[in-house]
Design a protein around this motif. Structure first.
Motif, mmCIF file in Angstrom:
data_model
loop_
_atom_site.group_PDB
_atom_site.id
_atom_site.type_symbol
_atom_site.label_atom_id
_atom_site.label_comp_id
_atom_site.label_asym_id
_atom_site.label_seq_id
_atom_site.Cartn_x
_atom_site.Cartn_y
_atom_site.Cartn_z
ATOM 1 N N ALA A 107 0.831 -1.206 0.000
ATOM 2 C CA ALA A 107 0.000 0.000 0.000
ATOM 3 C C ALA A 107 0.861 1.250 0.000
ATOM 4 O O ALA A 107 0.571 2.230 -0.708
ATOM 5 C CB ALA A 107 -0.923 -0.013 1.212
ATOM 6 N N ALA A 108 1.944 1.250 0.773
ATOM 7 C CA ALA A 108 2.840 2.407 0.804
ATOM 8 C C ALA A 108 3.499 2.623 -0.549
ATOM 9 O O ALA A 108 3.668 3.760 -1.004
ATOM 10 C CB ALA A 108 3.893 2.222 1.894
ATOM 11 N N ALA A 109 3.875 1.544 -1.229
ATOM 12 C CA ALA A 109 4.488 1.663 -2.555
ATOM 13 C C ALA A 109 3.490 2.226 -3.560
ATOM 14 O O ALA A 109 3.836 3.082 -4.385
ATOM 15 C CB ALA A 109 5.009 0.308 -3.005
ATOM 16 N N LEU A 110 2.238 1.774 -3.497
ATOM 17 C CA LEU A 110 1.231 2.285 -4.432
ATOM 18 C C LEU A 110 0.931 3.759 -4.182
ATOM 19 O O LEU A 110 0.752 4.528 -5.117
ATOM 20 C CB LEU A 110 -0.052 1.460 -4.317
ATOM 21 N N VAL A 111 0.893 4.147 -2.924
ATOM 22 C CA VAL A 111 0.663 5.559 -2.599
ATOM 23 C C VAL A 111 1.817 6.408 -3.108
ATOM 24 O O VAL A 111 1.624 7.498 -3.659
ATOM 25 C CB VAL A 111 0.457 5.734 -1.084
ATOM 26 N N THR A 112 3.044 5.931 -2.957
ATOM 27 C CA THR A 112 4.212 6.674 -3.426
ATOM 28 C C THR A 112 4.195 6.821 -4.941
ATOM 29 O O THR A 112 4.462 7.904 -5.472
ATOM 30 C CB THR A 112 5.503 5.970 -2.978
#
Length: 66
Positions: free
Chosen positions: A7-12
């Protein structure tokens, strides 16, 4: 933990892809001019502060007299 990292990678990635996509409007917004009018104070009627002060003074003096 892996879901959190994904999720953090997709948000970034989403943040980086939309970072420079803001298109400014062609014309700045048109605002009407502000007109400030001064109202003439009428000297024949007392102001609200004076009336309130005198009323308070009369009430307290009447209370002290009793």
């Amino acid at each position: 933990m892996n879901k959190f990292l994904a999720a953090a990678a997709l948000v970034t990635i989403a943040t980086a892809s939309t970072a420079g996509s803001y298109a400014a409007p062609a014309d700045p917004p048109v605002m009407a001019p502000v007109i400030i009018e001064e109202q003439a104070a009428s000297s024949s009627s007392p102001s609200a502060g004076l009336v309130l002060g005198l009323t308070t003074l009369v009430i307290f003096s009447a209370a002290l007299a009793n």
